[in-house]
Design an enzyme around this catalytic site. Sequence first.
Site, PDB file in Angstrom:
ATOM      1  N   LYS A  12       0.818  -1.211   0.000  1.00  0.00           N
ATOM      2  CA  LYS A  12       0.000   0.000   0.000  1.00  0.00           C
ATOM      3  C   LYS A  12       0.862   1.276   0.000  1.00  0.00           C
ATOM      4  O   LYS A  12       2.065   1.220   0.271  1.00  0.00           O
ATOM      5  CB  LYS A  12      -0.926  -0.036   1.226  1.00  0.00           C
ATOM      6  N   TYR A  52     -12.503  -2.277  -3.685  1.00  0.00           N
ATOM      7  CA  TYR A  52     -12.942  -2.445  -2.291  1.00  0.00           C
ATOM      8  C   TYR A  52     -14.461  -2.456  -2.149  1.00  0.00           C
ATOM      9  O   TYR A  52     -14.977  -2.220  -1.046  1.00  0.00           O
ATOM     10  CB  TYR A  52     -12.353  -1.339  -1.419  1.00  0.00           C
ATOM     11  N   ASN A 115      -1.853   0.238   6.945  1.00  0.00           N
ATOM     12  CA  ASN A 115      -1.326  -1.025   7.451  1.00  0.00           C
ATOM     13  C   ASN A 115      -0.463  -1.773   6.441  1.00  0.00           C
ATOM     14  O   ASN A 115      -0.289  -2.979   6.527  1.00  0.00           O
ATOM     15  CB  ASN A 115      -2.460  -1.889   8.015  1.00  0.00           C
ATOM     16  N   HIS A 118      -2.093  -5.413   1.599  1.00  0.00           N
ATOM     17  CA  HIS A 118      -3.388  -6.078   1.402  1.00  0.00           C
ATOM     18  C   HIS A 118      -3.110  -7.515   1.001  1.00  0.00           C
ATOM     19  O   HIS A 118      -2.125  -7.787   0.315  1.00  0.00           O
ATOM     20  CB  HIS A 118      -4.176  -5.399   0.274  1.00  0.00           C
ATOM     21  N   GLU A 129      -9.519 -10.892  -7.449  1.00  0.00           N
ATOM     22  CA  GLU A 129      -8.591  -9.762  -7.290  1.00  0.00           C
ATOM     23  C   GLU A 129      -7.425  -9.849  -8.273  1.00  0.00           C
ATOM     24  O   GLU A 129      -6.960  -8.826  -8.774  1.00  0.00           O
ATOM     25  CB  GLU A 129      -8.093  -9.725  -5.838  1.00  0.00           C
TER      26      GLU A 129
HETATM   27  P1  IDP Z   1      -7.808  -6.798   5.808  1.00  0.00           P
HETATM   28  O1  IDP Z   1      -7.012  -5.818   4.975  1.00  0.00           O
HETATM   29  O2  IDP Z   1      -7.014  -7.300   6.976  1.00  0.00           O
HETATM   30  O3  IDP Z   1      -8.405  -7.908   4.983  1.00  0.00           O
HETATM   31  P2  IDP Z   1     -10.488  -5.678   5.910  1.00  0.00           P
HETATM   32  O4  IDP Z   1     -11.428  -5.848   7.036  1.00  0.00           O
HETATM   33  O5  IDP Z   1     -10.750  -6.420   4.641  1.00  0.00           O
HETATM   34  O6  IDP Z   1      -9.011  -5.988   6.468  1.00  0.00           O
HETATM   35  O7  IDP Z   1     -10.443  -4.118   5.616  1.00  0.00           O
HETATM   36  C1  IDP Z   1      -9.821  -3.624   4.439  1.00  0.00           C
HETATM   37  C2  IDP Z   1      -8.958  -2.444   4.809  1.00  0.00           C
HETATM   38  O8  IDP Z   1      -9.789  -1.408   5.316  1.00  0.00           O
HETATM   39  C3  IDP Z   1      -7.963  -2.728   5.932  1.00  0.00           C
HETATM   40  O9  IDP Z   1      -6.743  -3.286   5.489  1.00  0.00           O
HETATM   41  C4  IDP Z   1      -7.756  -1.363   6.519  1.00  0.00           C
HETATM   42  O10 IDP Z   1      -6.796  -0.634   5.774  1.00  0.00           O
HETATM   43  C5  IDP Z   1      -9.109  -0.717   6.341  1.00  0.00           C
HETATM   44  N1  IDP Z   1      -9.884  -0.821   7.586  1.00  0.00           N
HETATM   45  C6  IDP Z   1     -10.452  -1.928   8.115  1.00  0.00           C
HETATM   46  N2  IDP Z   1     -11.094  -1.678   9.264  1.00  0.00           N
HETATM   47  C7  IDP Z   1     -10.932  -0.334   9.470  1.00  0.00           C
HETATM   48  C8  IDP Z   1     -11.374   0.561  10.510  1.00  0.00           C
HETATM   49  O11 IDP Z   1     -12.037   0.185  11.465  1.00  0.00           O
HETATM   50  N3  IDP Z   1     -11.010   1.862  10.348  1.00  0.00           N
HETATM   51  C9  IDP Z   1     -10.270   2.319   9.307  1.00  0.00           C
HETATM   52  N4  IDP Z   1      -9.831   1.502   8.314  1.00  0.00           N
HETATM   53  C10 IDP Z   1     -10.165   0.204   8.399  1.00  0.00           C
HETATM   54 MG    MG Z   2      -9.831  -7.839   3.480  1.00  0.00          MG
END
Ligand code: IDP
Ligand code: MG
Length: 136
Positions: A12, A52, A115, A118, A129
């Site tokens: 990212k 997304y 973070n 992905h 994807e």
């Molecule tokens: P993942 O990336 O671990 O699969 P997902 O739940 O699919 O997590 O969420 C996609 C992305 O959305 C996450 O990687 C993160 O960057 C963002 N995200 C998820 N939950 C939150 C939140 O509560 N606040 C802000 N961003 C979030």
């Molecule tokens: Mg995810």
Amino acid sequence: MSNLEQTLSIIKPDAVERNLIEEIKSIFTKNNLVIKEDKKIHITKEEAAEFYKVHQTKPFYDDLCSYLSSGPIVVMILEGQNAVLFNRELMGATDPKKAKENTIRKLYGISIDKNSVHGSDSVDNAKKEIKFFFKN
Ligand code: IDP
Ligand code: MG
């Protein structure tokens, strides 16, 4: 039993910006995931919104799409044994604060939104994807 899979990984914008591409790639390759394809791209907010789409009802959706389109990213096809789940283990929990030691998000993640990586969460989603970025 052999279970060769492919999964989609994205480095990212926060990690690309901090020059972490090679360090993150080396975590994959040291762990026997083969990088079959990779490219550095900069997607539009509309493309991020499409990618997304499963999160469109979440309160963080708009910020998430703005963020993924805010700078260059590296998209990769990783291949290896149980690649989908294994990549998720290497990544660590979504929130870097909750991620286990030595996972990519623990090592490099800044916050739940920034973070660093992905990874597809199922074999079905991995196929979709990969198609989204590599087979148009
Ligand atoms: P993942 O990336 O671990 O699969 P997902 O739940 O699919 O997590 O969420 C996609 C992305 O959305 C996450 O990687 C993160 O960057 C963002 N995200 C998820 N939950 C939150 C939140 O509560 N606040 C802000 N961003 C979030
Ligand atoms: Mg995810």
